[in-house]
Enzyme design. Structure first.
Site, short mmCIF file in Angstrom:
data_model
loop_
_atom_site.label_atom_id
_atom_site.label_comp_id
_atom_site.label_asym_id
_atom_site.label_seq_id
_atom_site.Cartn_x
_atom_site.Cartn_y
_atom_site.Cartn_z
N LYS A 160 0.82 -1.20 0.00
CA LYS A 160 0.00 0.00 0.00
C LYS A 160 0.86 1.26 0.00
CE LYS A 160 -2.30 1.48 3.66
NZ LYS A 160 -3.31 1.57 4.73
N ASP A 178 -6.88 1.68 0.94
CA ASP A 178 -6.93 1.83 2.39
C ASP A 178 -8.35 1.51 2.85
OD1 ASP A 178 -8.46 4.00 1.63
OD2 ASP A 178 -7.46 5.42 2.97
#
Length: 254
Positions: A160, A178
């Site tokens: 991420k 997210d």
């Protein structure tokens, strides 16, 4: 998770008092808009979906504050399980005195902690950042690398974080998923999946090419301010018509 099953009382028996756990669960379910996932959004609605987000969100950029790619990398590492606001409060004074790998390395782990101790998991993050700075100096000539493999070789940088840096700093068509994007993607039906990676892959497949670079920020800002977890503001949602959330009508008045 409480696996205890309470038998449903018969009509002749008084209803048993609810436990704290059951009351908490009921309250949580009552306050939180369920995220199904929804039915899959039709392909024909995807472009209108992003057209409307683009018309509503003037500036699709990260809310993390930074002046160069290195500062962005550090801010994103710090943002894990923390709000952008809390990260900005910590990095503002930090970057005044140290905004390069050499400067942060000179602070040392304890010195760095003094600036970031208001952020969750700051001990582990300080340790990782010091290691990352050393690696940037030794392996990358103090420059933030622009490839996924090299970014993920740095301490504290997972998929991420790498996606955010690749997208925001280098304009690559990556999708960092997210909690906001995971919720929005599943709730709207844009990209449903049980895992972050599954949602990420579907988003990359379905988002129009001309929107892919900015899509991360459109979705995260939409999730942060409109399609919120507990009380989505469906009445003010620009993509209400395209959204496949089956309970959206219940939240129109919020």
């Amino acid at each position: 998770m409480n696996n205890h099953v309470t038998k449903k009382p018969t009509a002749a028996k008084p209803v048993m008092a609810k436990t704290n756990a059951s009351r908490s669960l009921k309250t949580s379910m009552h306050k939180t808009a369920e995220t199904p996932p929804s039915r899959r959004m039709p392909n024909r609605d995807i472009r209108p979906f992003f057209d409307k987000l683009a018309a509503t969100i003037d500036d699709p950029v990260t809310e993390l504050e930074y002046q160069n790619t290195f500062e962005l990398l550090i801010a994103v590492i710090l943002s894990a399980q923390a709000t952008d606001i809390s990260v900005n409060l910590a990095t503002k004074p930090l970057f005044v005195v140290a905004n390069s790998p050499e400067a942060i390395l000179a602070l040392g782990e304890e010195g760095l902690k003094g600036y970031i101790k208001s952020i969750g998991l700051y001990n582990a993050k300080a340790k990782n950042i010091i290691k990352t700075c050393a690696d940037l100096i030794d392996k990358f000539d103090s420059q933030v690398p622009s490839s996924r493999a090299e970014l993920e070789s740095l301490a504290g940088v997972g998929r991420k974080t790498a996606n955010v840096v690749l997208n925001t700093a280098f304009g690559q068509p990556t999708m960092a998923v997210d909690t906001h994007i995971f919720r929005v993607s599943n709730r709207t039906g844009l990209a449903t999946g049980k895992t972050v990676l599954a949602v990420e892959k579907k988003l990359v497949e379905r988002i129009p090419e001309d929107y892919i670079v900015d899509a991360h920020h459109y979705l995260i800002l939409h999730g942060r301010y409109t399609c919120q977890a507990r009380k989505p503001k469906c009445g003010a949602c620009p993509v209400y018509e395209e959204c496949m959330f089956k309970d959206k009508a219940k939240f129109v008045e919020l």
